[in-house]
Write a protein that holds these residues in place. Structure first.
Motif, short mmCIF file in Angstrom:
data_model
loop_
_atom_site.label_atom_id
_atom_site.label_comp_id
_atom_site.label_asym_id
_atom_site.label_seq_id
_atom_site.Cartn_x
_atom_site.Cartn_y
_atom_site.Cartn_z
N GLN A 36 48.04 32.43 37.76
CA GLN A 36 48.14 30.95 37.85
C GLN A 36 47.57 30.04 37.00
O GLN A 36 47.69 28.78 37.27
CB GLN A 36 48.05 30.71 39.38
CG GLN A 36 49.06 31.29 40.43
CD GLN A 36 49.08 32.66 40.28
OE1 GLN A 36 47.86 33.41 40.49
NE2 GLN A 36 50.16 33.55 40.36
N ASN A 37 46.91 30.42 36.04
CA ASN A 37 46.05 29.69 35.01
C ASN A 37 45.16 29.05 35.80
O ASN A 37 44.29 27.79 35.37
CB ASN A 37 46.96 28.51 34.64
CG ASN A 37 46.38 28.01 33.18
OD1 ASN A 37 45.47 28.62 32.15
ND2 ASN A 37 46.53 26.88 32.77
N ALA A 38 44.46 29.39 36.85
CA ALA A 38 43.07 29.09 37.48
C ALA A 38 41.91 29.74 36.79
O ALA A 38 41.97 30.77 36.54
CB ALA A 38 43.24 29.37 38.97
N ALA A 39 40.95 28.81 36.63
CA ALA A 39 39.65 29.43 35.98
C ALA A 39 39.04 30.68 36.96
O ALA A 39 39.13 30.60 38.19
CB ALA A 39 38.66 28.11 35.88
N ILE A 40 38.60 31.52 36.33
CA ILE A 40 37.77 32.50 36.85
C ILE A 40 36.21 32.44 36.37
O ILE A 40 36.06 32.52 35.29
CB ILE A 40 38.32 33.85 36.36
CG1 ILE A 40 39.96 34.00 36.97
CG2 ILE A 40 37.62 35.03 36.99
CD1 ILE A 40 40.53 35.44 36.71
N ALA A 41 35.35 32.04 37.53
CA ALA A 41 34.17 31.91 37.16
C ALA A 41 33.40 33.36 37.41
O ALA A 41 33.79 34.11 38.23
CB ALA A 41 33.65 31.02 38.08
N GLY A 42 32.34 33.56 36.58
CA GLY A 42 31.47 34.85 36.90
C GLY A 42 32.13 36.06 36.26
O GLY A 42 31.67 37.07 36.54
N MET A 82 35.99 41.71 35.67
CA MET A 82 35.72 41.09 37.05
C MET A 82 36.36 41.53 38.11
O MET A 82 37.56 42.47 37.98
CB MET A 82 36.51 39.61 36.95
CG MET A 82 36.38 38.66 38.00
SD MET A 82 34.84 38.14 38.10
CE MET A 82 34.65 37.25 39.67
N ALA A 83 35.74 41.91 39.13
CA ALA A 83 35.99 42.58 40.27
C ALA A 83 37.44 42.02 40.91
O ALA A 83 37.74 41.05 41.00
CB ALA A 83 34.95 42.31 41.27
N GLY A 84 38.50 43.01 41.18
CA GLY A 84 39.76 42.71 41.64
C GLY A 84 40.69 42.44 40.68
O GLY A 84 41.96 42.00 40.95
N GLY A 110 44.31 43.86 39.92
CA GLY A 110 44.41 45.17 40.04
C GLY A 110 43.04 45.75 39.96
O GLY A 110 42.07 45.01 40.29
N GLU A 111 43.13 46.92 39.90
CA GLU A 111 41.55 47.89 39.85
C GLU A 111 40.80 47.74 38.58
O GLU A 111 41.67 47.72 37.55
CB GLU A 111 41.75 49.29 40.27
CG GLU A 111 42.61 49.46 41.63
CD GLU A 111 41.58 49.19 42.70
OE1 GLU A 111 40.48 49.23 42.44
OE2 GLU A 111 42.13 48.74 43.58
N SER A 112 39.43 47.46 38.54
CA SER A 112 38.75 47.52 37.47
C SER A 112 38.71 48.64 36.39
O SER A 112 38.67 48.54 35.18
CB SER A 112 37.09 47.29 37.93
OG SER A 112 37.29 45.83 38.45
#
Length: 884
Positions: A36-42, A82-84, A110-112
Motif C-alpha cells: 500500500q506504499n506505506a513506509a516500513i521502519a526497521g 523484515m518479519a512478516g 509472506g514468510e521470511s
C-alpha cells in the motif's frame, strides 16, 4: 572504427551523473514500503558489492528510508528482510562513478524464508539531485579512440567544456591547463582529483593522468550545486581508479603508429623534389632515381603500451584476502620517436661566411650587407657628433682579424647548410633544412591500489602512483653534437593517498582521507651541454668560478641566425598536501552532511639561469655609421662574432624561492526529502585561502600608488623649473613604488587572504517515474595559490650586463681589439671596488626596486574571481538505456 565514432557521439548526449564532483564514490538509497506504499521502519537492508562480496548493512528509519554512502562503483545487490514479509533481492545493479542510485523496494506479505528476486539495472535518472556532469565509464575509457591511449582527453567532449584546437595527444603534455579545456567563460581553471584527493600540478594542470587500464570511470562536472564542492570556479574532474575483486583480472594494450603514414610537410616535400631536380640537372640520373624510390620524410614511430592486474591478496598458507583485501597494479608507458613538427628551418652562416668571405651578400644588397671595419671608426666630418667607418675591401674579413677565442669551438657545432636559396639574389634565410630533427617523448608510470574491508564498520583503501616523462626535442645540432641544443618539458610525479570510512550505525557515516602529490617540472638538459665550462671554450677561468657546479655551454646569439648555447635549467617543485573529513547523518526525511577540506600548496624553484655567460652580436660595430638604419643582420653579426666583438656580455646571479599557502574549506548541507517526489537541497560552504608566503620574504608584493620615494622630491623640483602649460608644477607628483613582504613591507603574505561564502541551493521534482525537473544556484570562487602564481624575485636575482663600448667602438671597456685582444678574453673586467659582477640588492632598494622598468603586478588586496551559476533542466528516461 565506425562503431567507436558512434559511441563517441553518443557520449556527448549520454547519461548524466549526479553527486559531489570531487568525490568518486557513490550512493545507493531508497525507501522500503509495503504493497500500500506505506513506509516500513526497521527493515534490514544489505547492500552488497557482488565483485568483492563486501556488504554495507543498514536499517530503514521511521520513514522507510535507507542510504548506503561512500560505496565504490561496481555491480551491486540490495537485499531487504523484515518479519512478516518475503525476503526481497534486487540484483543486477550497475553503479557508476559519483552517482546516486535510487533503489526502492516494495515488500510483499509472506514468510521470511520465501525470496522474491528482481533483476534490473539502476534507473538512469536521479530524482533527488540537482547537480550534473558527464561520466566516462570504463567501457568508454577503454574503447573510444584516443591517440596514445590518453582517455582524459575525452573531457573535451563534455557539454559545457570549451576546448582548444591544440592537437596534443599525450595528457602528460599539460592537459588541463586553462588554454586546453575549461568552463564556458574560462573564469579560473579546473580542479583535478583522483579517488577524492587533489591531483593538481603546475597551475591548473593535472599532475598525473592515469592510463586507460587504470581508470574505472571519471566524471567532468561543469554544474555542481553540492556544498562539498569548492576550491575552483571551473570544472571539476574526478577520476576513480580501478580496484581489485575476488577474481583475478588483467589486461594488456599496445598501440603503434608510424610517422610516414601522415602527410609530408610542405618544406620537407619541397626539399625532396628539389634534390631530385638537382640530381637530374647534374646528369646523375641514377641518384635521381634512387631519391625517387626513397621515402619523402624520415621515419618516426610510437609504441604505446600498458598492462594491469588485480584481484584478492592471497599469500598461500598465510593469508586469504578474498572478501577482504584486494589489490590493483598497473604499468604503462610510451616511447615516441619522431621528427619535429615545425622547427626544422634554420638560418646558419654559409661555408664561405665561416671563412670570413661575405662577398656573396654584396650581390644581394650592397647597402645593407657591406661590412665595415670596426677599427676605422672616427668622427664624421660632415656631421658633428656622429661617427663613420671604412668598408672592408671585397667584404672579405682578413684572417688576422679572426681573434675570437671561442670561435673554433662553436664553429664545430654548426651543421652545413643544405637548402640554398633558389637564386643568388635572395637572402640565404632558412638555408638549413633539418627534417630529421628529433621530437622524442619517453614516459613510464606505475600505480598501485589496495582496498581493505576490515569489517562492516571499517573500510580502508590507499593508492600510490609514480611517473617519469622526458622530452628530447628541437635539437638542431643533433647531427654534429647530439643533445647540445635539446630542450623540452620534463616531469616527475609521486602521489600518495589513504582513506578510511567508519560506519558506527545505519544512520551515521564518517570518512577521512589524506594525500599528497609531489610534482616536478623542468627543462632538464642532457649532459652534452652541461659538460662545458666557460674556460673549456676559451673564456676566462673566473667565469668557471662564477658558474660553479651550474655550468653549461655559454650562450652566443647572432642577429639573424640561430643561437648556440644553453642556460642552466632546474626543477620547479609543486606539492599539495590535503586532509578531508566528511560526516553524514540521516534523521527522518533529512540527510545532514558536513565536512572540512584542508590543503597546503607549496612551490619551490629558482633557475640558475645564464651562469656561464651570454654574449650578443649584431651590427653595432660593423655598420658604416652610428645612426644608420640600412645595415642588415646577416653577415654583420657573424663577422662581429669572428672578430670577438660582442655588443653586450651578461651573466645571471639568481635566487631560489620557497612559497606556500594554506587553504581551509568547510561546509554543511541538508538534503531534505519533502516528499517521495520532491527533494530540496540547502547548503553553505565557507572557504578561507591565505595569501602566499615566501620563506625568506624574497617576494615583491604589489605597488603602493601613494608612497613617496627617494626620487619624489628631486623629480618634482626638476619639473618645477620648467613646467609645461598643460600641467602646473603643483599638480605634478611622482608617487608610488614597489612593496616587499616582511616586517617593513606589506606583511608576510601576498596577496591578502580572503574569506569566501559559497551558498548552494537546489530542488528536484519527479513529475513521473521517468521524468524529473531540477534546478539549482550556487556561488563559486577561483583559487589563487602558490602552485599557480609565480613569485617576483626582483632584487634577489640580478643580471650583470656589460657593454663592450659606449661610444661606437672608439674606446673599449673590455679587451683591446686594436692590439688583437677580443673583449671575450675578459668580458667582465675587475672594477675599482674589486668586483666583477653586480650583487643582488635584496629588498634594499625598497620602493625603487622596479624604478625605470615596465611591470605587471597584483593589488595586495586582490580578490579571487567569483562566479554565479544557475541551471534548470528537464530529464526523461526512454526505455532502460536512453535518457534525454
Amino acid at each position: 572504427m565506425t562503431i567507436r565514432m558512434v559511441r563517441a557521439l553518443l557520449l556527448v548526449y549520454g547519461s548524466v551523473a549526479t553527486l559531489c564532483a570531487q568525490e568518486t564514490r557513490s550512493v545507493i538509497f531508497g525507501r522500503v514500503t509495503d504493497a500500500q506504499n506505506a513506509a516500513i521502519a526497521g527493515a534490514a537492508v544489505s547492500v552488497t558489492n557482488t565483485d568483492t562480496n563486501t556488504a554495507v548493512n543498514l536499517t530503514t528509519n521511521e520513514t522507510g528510508y535507507y542510504e548506503a554512502n561512500f560505496v565504490l562503483p561496481g555491480n551491486y545487490r540490495v537485499t531487504v528482510t523484515m518479519a512478516g514479509f518475503k525476503k526481497t533481492v534486487r540484483s543486477g545493479i550497475e553503479l557508476a562513478l559519483n552517482t546516486r542510485a535510487e533503489i526502492d523496494v516494495s515488500l510483499q506479505i509472506g514468510e521470511s524464508a520465501e525470496t522474491l528476486s528482481v533483476t534490473g539495472e539502476a534507473p538512469l535518472i536521479d530524482p533527488s539531485s540537482v547537480s550534473s556532469g558527464r561520466v566516462m565509464e570504463n567501457r568508454d575509457v577503454m574503447d573510444l579512440p584516443t591517440f596514445n591511449n590518453s582517455p582524459l582527453m575525452l573531457i573535451k567532449l563534455a557539454p559545457g567544456i570549451q576546448a582548444s584546437n591544440n592537437r596534443r595527444y599525450n595528457g602528460v603534455n599539460g592537459l588541463g591547463g586553462t588554454a586546453e579545456a575549461h568552463n564556458i567563460g574560462a573564469v579560473g581553471g579546473s580542479d583535478w582529483s583522483i579517488d577524492g584527493v587533489p591531483d593538481v600540478g603546475n597551475g591548473y594542470t593535472a599532475a598525473y593522468l592515469p592510463y586507460s587500464t587504470t581508470i574505472q570511470e571519471y566524471k567532468v562536472a561543469t554544474q555542481d550545486f553540492d556544498a562539498s564542492v569548492g576550491h575552483t570556479s571551473g570544472a571539476s574532474i574526478a577520476i576513480l581508479t580501478k580496484s581489485g575483486t575476488n577474481d583475478y583480472h588483467g589486461d594488456a594494450t599496445w598501440e603503434f603508429w608510424q610517422q610516414r603514414w601522415n602527410g609530408t610537410r610542405f618544406f620537407i616535400k619541397q626539399a625532396y623534389f628539389k634534390s631530385i631536380a638537382a640530381a637530374e640537372a647534374s646528369g646523375n640520373h641514377a641518384l635521381a632515381e634512387q631519391l625517387r624510390n626513397s621515402p619523402q620524410q624520415p621515419s618516426g614511430h610510437d609504441n604505446d603500451y600498458g598492462a594491469a592486474i588485480g584481484g584478492p591478496v592471497i599469500i598461500p598458507k598465510v593469508f586469504n584476502g578474498k572478501n577482504k583485501l584486494f589489490f590493483f597494479f598497473s604499468f604503462d608507458g610510451f616511447d615516441d620517436r619522431k621528427t619535429t613538427e615545425s622547427t626544422f628551418n634554420h638560418t646558419l652562416p654559409t661555408a664561405a661566411n665561416r671563412q670570413g668571405d661575405f662577398s656573396d651578400l654584396l650581390a644581394i644588397n650592397a647597402t645593407k650587407y657591406q661590412i665595415y671595419d670596426p677599427l676605422t671608426v672616427r668622427p664624421d666630418p660632415a656631421r658633428p657628433g656622429h661617427y663613420i667607418r671604412d668598408p672592408i675591401p671585397g667584404n672579405i674579413l682578413p684572417k688576422s682579424r679572426i681573434i675570437n677565442p671561442v670561435y673554433p669551438t662553436y664553429l664545430k657545432f654548426l651543421p652545413n647548410p643544405n637548402n640554398p636559396p633558389a637564386s643568388a639574389s635572395l637572402e640565404p634565410l632558412n638555408n638549413y633544412l633539418d627534417p630529421a630533427e628529433p621530437y622524442n617523448w619517453f614516459y613510464e608510470a606505475f600505480a598501485n591500489r589496495y582496498d581493505y574491508s576490515m569489517s562492516e564498520k571499517h573500510h580502508f583503501f590507499g593508492r600510490w602512483s609514480w611517473l617519469k616523462y622526458r622530452e628530447n626535442r628541437q635539437d638542431w645540432t643533433y647531427a654534429t653534437d647530439p643533445g647540445l641544443m635539446t630542450n623540452g618539458v620534463n616531469r616527475n610525479n609521486l602521489g600518495l593517498m589513504a582513506d578510511y570510512v567508519f560506519t558506527p550505525s545505519a544512520s551515521t557515516v564518517f570518512d577521512i582521507s589524506a594525500g599528497t602529490n609531489f610534482n616536478q617540472e623542468g627543462n632538464i638538459l642532457t649532459s652534452t651541454a652541461l659538460q662545458f665550462t666557460p674556460s673549456s671554450v676559451g673564456l676566462p677561468a673566473y667565469l668557471d668560478a662564477k658558474a660553479g657546479a651550474n655550468h653549461a655551454l655559454p650562450i652566443t646569439s647572432f642577429s639573424g641566425y640561430d643561437t648556440l648555447g644553453q642556460s642552466v635549467p632546474a626543477w620547479t617543485h609543486y606539492q599539495i598536501l590535503s586532509i578531508k573529513g566528511n560526516a553524514l547523518h540521516i534523521r527522518g526525511a533529512h540527510t545532514f552532511r558536513g565536512g572540512i577540506d584542508v590543503r597546503d600548496h607549496r612551490r619551490l624553484g629558482g633557475d640558475p639561469g645564464v651562469t656561464s655567460g651570454s654574449f650578443a652580436f649584431d651590427n653595432r660595430f660593423t655598420s658604416g655609421a652610428d645612426d644608420t638604419t640600412t645595415a642588415g643582420s646577416l653577415g654583420h653579426s657573424w663577422a662581429a662574432f669572428m672578430m670577438g666583438l660582442p655588443t653586450t656580455s651578461s651573466v645571471d646571479t639568481n635566487a631560489t624561492y620557497a612559497t606556500s599557502n594554506p587553504y581551509f574549506g568547510w561546509y554543511g548541507q541538508d538534503n531534505w526529502r519533502i516528499s517521495p517526489k520532491l527533494t530540496l537541497i540547502l547548503g553553505l560552504r565557507m572557504e578561507y585561502e591565505f595569501g602566499i608566503k615566501e620563506r625568506y620574504n624574497r617576494l615583491i608584493a604589489g605597488f603602493d600608488p601613494t608612497a613617496s620615494s627617494a626620487i619624489t622630491t628631486l623629480a618634482q623640483a626638476a619639473y618645477a623649473k620648467n613646467p609645461v602649460p598643460e600641467l602646473s608644477a603643483s599638480a605634478f607628483s611622482v608617487l608610488g613604488g614597489s612593496l616587499y613582504t616582511g616586517p617593513n613591507g606589506t606583511g608576510a603574505r601576498f596577496p591578502a587572504g580572503q574569506l569566501m561564502w559559497l551558498p548552494r541551493i537546489g530542488a528536484a521534482y519527479q513529475i513521473t517515474p521517468k521524468t524529473v525537473v531540477r534546478g539549482g544556484y550556487g556561488i563559486y570562487y577561483d583559487t589563487l595559490n602558490a602552485q599557480n602564481l609565480s613569485p617576483d624575485l626582483s632584487g634577489f636575482s640580478r643580471t650583470t650586463t656589460n657593454q663592450s663600448s659606449n661610444d661606437f667602438g672608439q674606446t673599449w671597456l673590455a679587451g683591446d681589439p686594436r692590439n688583437g685582444i677580443s673583449p671575450l678574453t675578459n668580458p667582465f673586467p675587475l672594477r675599482a671596488d674589486g668586483t666583477r659582477f653586480d650583487a643582488p640588492t635584496g629588498n634594499g632598494l625598497g620602493l625603487l626596486a622596479k624604478d625605470g622598468s615596465g611591470w605587471t603586478f597584483l593589488d595586495p588586496n586582490f580578490r579571487r574571481a567569483r562566479e554565479q551559476r544557475w541551471r534548470i533542466d528537464l530529464q526523461h528516461q526512454f526505455g532502460g538505456n536512453m535518457m534525454v
